[in-house]
Structure formats: structure tokens, C-alpha cells
Scaffold this motif. Sequence first.
Motif, PDB file in Angstrom:
ATOM      1  N   ALA A 265       0.666  -1.022   0.437  1.00  7.81           N
ATOM      2  CA  ALA A 265       0.217  -0.018   0.305  1.00  7.81           C
ATOM      3  C   ALA A 265       0.707   1.461  -0.339  1.00  7.81           C
ATOM      4  CB  ALA A 265      -1.130   0.230   0.987  1.00  7.81           C
ATOM      5  N   ILE A 266       1.730   1.292   1.073  1.00  7.29           N
ATOM      6  CA  ILE A 266       3.010   2.368   1.342  1.00  7.29           C
ATOM      7  C   ILE A 266       3.513   2.928  -0.426  1.00  7.29           C
ATOM      8  CG2 ILE A 266       5.012   3.492   1.539  1.00  7.29           C
ATOM      9  CD1 ILE A 266       2.090   3.971   3.952  1.00  7.29           C
ATOM     10  N   ASN A 267       3.635   2.105  -1.593  1.00  7.17           N
ATOM     11  CA  ASN A 267       5.126   1.583  -2.478  1.00  7.17           C
ATOM     12  C   ASN A 267       3.730   1.649  -3.333  1.00  7.17           C
ATOM     13  OD1 ASN A 267       7.764   0.590  -2.963  1.00  7.17           O
ATOM     14  ND2 ASN A 267       6.664  -0.865  -0.863  1.00  7.17           N
ATOM     15  N   VAL A 268       2.367   2.133  -3.514  1.00  9.73           N
ATOM     16  CA  VAL A 268       1.249   2.686  -4.477  1.00  9.73           C
ATOM     17  C   VAL A 268       1.386   3.682  -3.977  1.00  9.73           C
ATOM     18  CG1 VAL A 268      -0.143   2.048  -5.032  1.00  9.73           C
ATOM     19  CG2 VAL A 268       0.088  -0.278  -4.486  1.00  9.73           C
ATOM     20  N   VAL A 269       1.457   4.494  -3.313  1.00  6.98           N
ATOM     21  CA  VAL A 269       1.370   5.847  -3.616  1.00  6.98           C
ATOM     22  C   VAL A 269       2.130   6.717  -2.643  1.00  6.98           C
ATOM     23  CG1 VAL A 269      -1.448   5.768  -0.989  1.00  6.98           C
ATOM     24  CG2 VAL A 269       1.025   5.649  -0.546  1.00  6.98           C
ATOM     25  N   VAL A 270       3.520   5.650  -3.349  1.00  6.37           N
ATOM     26  CA  VAL A 270       4.751   7.030  -3.078  1.00  6.37           C
ATOM     27  C   VAL A 270       4.980   6.331  -4.747  1.00  6.37           C
ATOM     28  CG1 VAL A 270       4.570   7.024  -0.555  1.00  6.37           C
ATOM     29  CG2 VAL A 270       5.500   5.438  -2.437  1.00  6.37           C
ATOM     30  N   SER A 271       4.491   6.026  -5.680  1.00 10.10           N
ATOM     31  CA  SER A 271       5.011   5.893  -6.980  1.00 10.10           C
ATOM     32  C   SER A 271       5.007   7.139  -7.440  1.00 10.10           C
ATOM     33  CB  SER A 271       4.213   4.606  -7.501  1.00 10.10           C
ATOM     34  OG  SER A 271       4.028   2.766  -6.651  1.00 10.10           O
ATOM     35  N   ALA A 272       4.089   7.720  -7.174  1.00  8.23           N
ATOM     36  CA  ALA A 272       4.168   8.870  -8.072  1.00  8.23           C
ATOM     37  C   ALA A 272       4.315  10.215  -7.133  1.00  8.23           C
ATOM     38  CB  ALA A 272       3.054   9.052  -9.257  1.00  8.23           C
ATOM     39  N   GLU A 273       4.428  11.690  -7.731  1.00 10.30           N
ATOM     40  CA  GLU A 273       4.132  12.848  -6.241  1.00 10.30           C
ATOM     41  C   GLU A 273       2.678  13.325  -6.564  1.00 10.30           C
ATOM     42  OE1 GLU A 273       6.774  15.714  -7.288  1.00 10.30           O
ATOM     43  OE2 GLU A 273       9.048  15.397  -7.443  1.00 10.30           O
ATOM     44  N   MET A 274       2.141  12.963  -7.833  1.00  7.88           N
ATOM     45  CA  MET A 274       0.453  13.211  -7.149  1.00  7.88           C
ATOM     46  C   MET A 274       0.014  11.901  -7.856  1.00  7.88           C
ATOM     47  SD  MET A 274      -0.116  16.386  -8.031  1.00  7.88           S
ATOM     48  CE  MET A 274      -1.661  16.545  -8.684  1.00  7.88           C
ATOM     49  N   LEU A 275      -1.395  11.722  -6.863  1.00  4.59           N
ATOM     50  CA  LEU A 275      -1.693  10.398  -5.782  1.00  4.59           C
ATOM     51  C   LEU A 275      -3.160  10.012  -6.863  1.00  4.59           C
ATOM     52  CD1 LEU A 275      -2.219   8.190  -4.915  1.00  4.59           C
ATOM     53  CD2 LEU A 275      -2.593   9.490  -2.595  1.00  4.59           C
TER      54      LEU A 275
END
Length: 455
Positions: free
Chosen positions: A93-103
Motif C-alpha cells: 500500500a505504501i509503495n502504491v501511494v508513493v510511486s508518483a508525486e501526484m496520487l
Amino acid sequence: MLYVSWDPILIGISFVVAFIASFVALDSASKIFSSSVRGALFWRFCGGATLGIGIWSMHFVGMLAMRMPIVMHYDLVLTIASFVVALIAATLAINVVVSAEMLPFRRLILATCLLCLGIVGMHALGMAALTDYVTLYWNTPGLILSVTIAFFASGFSLWLAFGRQVNQHGAFIYRVFAGLVLGITICAMHYVAMSAVEFSNGKDSTGIIVRSTAHYSTHTSVSETGLSIWVSTSTLIVLGIMLFISLIDSQIRTSRLTESLRQLNHQLEMQAHFDPLTNLANRIQFDILLDACLASAAAQRQRFALLFMDLDRFKQVNDAYGHHVGDLLLKSVAIRLSTCVNAKMTLARLGGDEFILLVPDCIDEEITTLAKRLVDTIHFPFYEQGHVINVSLSVGISFYPQHGDTVQDLKFRADAAMYRVKKNGRNGWEVWHPAITHNAANTPFFLSDISINQK
């Protein structure tokens, strides 16, 4: 059915554990964007691991807060499995939300589903670890409510932490709030789900316990006391290590920021006092040094000289080869002029192709020798980007106190002497004398005279 009571102190501790773990995890994840590739990988794993451990620890601290009239034991395999599920789900879950600066919304939903499944799956496995020793009776509406709470509150906390573009101060406040919401989410899901369960000690119709104590010897299990030690130790160690690493990282970032600010201040100071093209002193810096030299010379009754220098035919170089070649030529001229001066002198670029030299505590012979050397060193050809460039130098000289006792007078007379050299054929030097200013004042001004002063 077994009567269940709750320890309010352990309930409070379980929330504190969930909040601290959530905040540390979100704070660690927020450092990914400003880290190197290796650093980002480290914070990705640590953020997920901290959150997973926090979810798992909160669950079992909450289980320890539950008081029943029997001694509880937990299946070791299922307990470890619940830990692994929480760890993997939180990390993903953490890696999904931080994969790009915009969510994007899709990523937010995916991360929410992963985190919700991790919380629910960990809770289900943690409860299943008890089923060898007690019988569970689930209330379906309460179970659905707990899952709903886990989904929506998880999504809201992730959006607070990563779905908004805020300034640095605002980001910290939102991470604290997001950690608080996520901590409440984990606790609310746990205790709502626990309220939807009824426990039975597994006795048959005769009142004899179906699972005897001998059953414990055939299954690997851990006692309530052992679990409390295990959970407390692992949680404190992990959170302590992560907080320590986070503090060290913040200190390093602060040191780097301080160094960056120091370098920026140095660059601003250089830009304020030095010419960015040649790295020589600029007009502002030279005037400061000239004022100081004038005050010192007046107090100690010393002489100093000003040498006003200008390149001949520099305009033709810019017109023929372009300003980029002209800039390279000015750099080379500055280097050559610098080789002719010593530490007590100050060489500056006033702008364009104009240079000025301050020589404190000097005699006439020293200045005439220096002026000749300056003119000769510029007379040699320059080679810039495949072009052979021939320019020369015109130098005008004024002395303190013979030619003036103010900065303005000394500059004006050195400049007048330099233009006298240009008018007489360039490529030379001359010391100011009264006839120069007299002749300039009595020369009629016509538009054709502009060509005389062209460089």
C-alpha cells in the motif's frame, strides 16, 4: 458463552502503538520523494514494515486487553502468518501511494484496498490463532461494519498524507493528522470486530472441556504472557530504531540544507561583489576598496595609482564573431591582466570591456613599468573557438594625491587619459596631465566625434 471484559489501560496503549506506528510509517514514506534511489528503496521498505508491525502489534495489544475467565493461548504459525500478511499489505500500500508525486484516484483506491485487506486479514488470522482453544461466533452486521470502517478510514488517511499538495509545514501537520486517523482506523476496526464476536470455551453437554490441556503439547503455541513480551519487545525495538533513523535522517537533511544555504549565501555574495564572467571584483566591490585605500592613504600620506583600461576594437569582435566569442575573449583578457598584478593590487571589471586597477603605495617607475607590461601582454593574439583575434589595450593613469583627492576626480582623470590614448592611435598608456582635460573641454562636439570613441 464466556464473559469478556476489557482493560482500559491496554486499550489506550494499543491506540498509542497504532498512532506512533502510523505516523512513523507515513513520515518515512514522505521522505522517498527527496531521497536517492537507494534511499528511496530503504524508506519504501521501512515505511511499509513499520506500518505492518504497528497494525499487528496493535491487534495483539488489543487482544491482551481482553479479559476472559480462561487462559488464552495463540497458535504460533497463525500468529506469524498474521504478522506477514500485515507486513506485506502495508508495504504494498505504501509503495502504491508513493510511486508518483501526484496520487491519482485509481492508485488511492488500490492502496486503500491493499491496506484494508491487510488490516482485515491480519485480524482474521489473529483471531483464528485462538480457535484451537475457544469457539468463535461471528455477528455478520458487526463484521461488515468493521470492514467498512477499515476501508473508508484507510483511504481517508492515505489521501491526507499523500493526496494533497501542501507546503512543508502543512505536510507535517497533515501527516500527524493522517497518522491519528489511521491509528483510530486500526483500533476502531479491531474493537468493532471484537464486539461482533462471542466466545465459547468449547465444553460439551456434560460440562467437560472438549480440548484438554494435553492438546497444547501437540501444537506449537505461545501463552498470553509470552505473546505480551514478544509483542512489546518487537514493537518497542522496531519503533525505536525507526524513530532513531528518522531523527538521524532529519539531522542530515538539516545539515545539507544549512550547507546549501551557506553556499547560496556565498554565491549571492559573489554576485554582489564579483563579476560573474571574469570572477574579478565588480564596480561595487572596487569602489569599496578604493574608498578604503583613499582613507588609508590620506591618513598615512601615501600615494596610490588608478589605471583605467579599455580594449581597442572590442566592438568589432562582437560584430564579427558574436557575443559568445566576445565573452570568451574577456575571460582570457582578465586572465592575462591578472598575471601582471600582485597581491597588493586590485583588478576589477567595470562592465563591457572596461577594466580598472588599483595600485596602493607605489612610485612612478613601478606604474610605468606595469602599464607597459599590461599593454604588451594584451597585444599578443588571442585564440578563441578557432578564431585568431587581435586586440590592444589603452590605459589611462591618475595618481593620488597629485591628480585629485576624491574618488570621482581620480576616476575621471584616469578615464580622460585613457581616451587620450585612444584618440592618439590606441595600444598605449598615458598619465593624466592638466592639458588633457583642457583640450577635451575646448574640443567642439559633433556627431562625427562619436566615431572617435567607438571601441
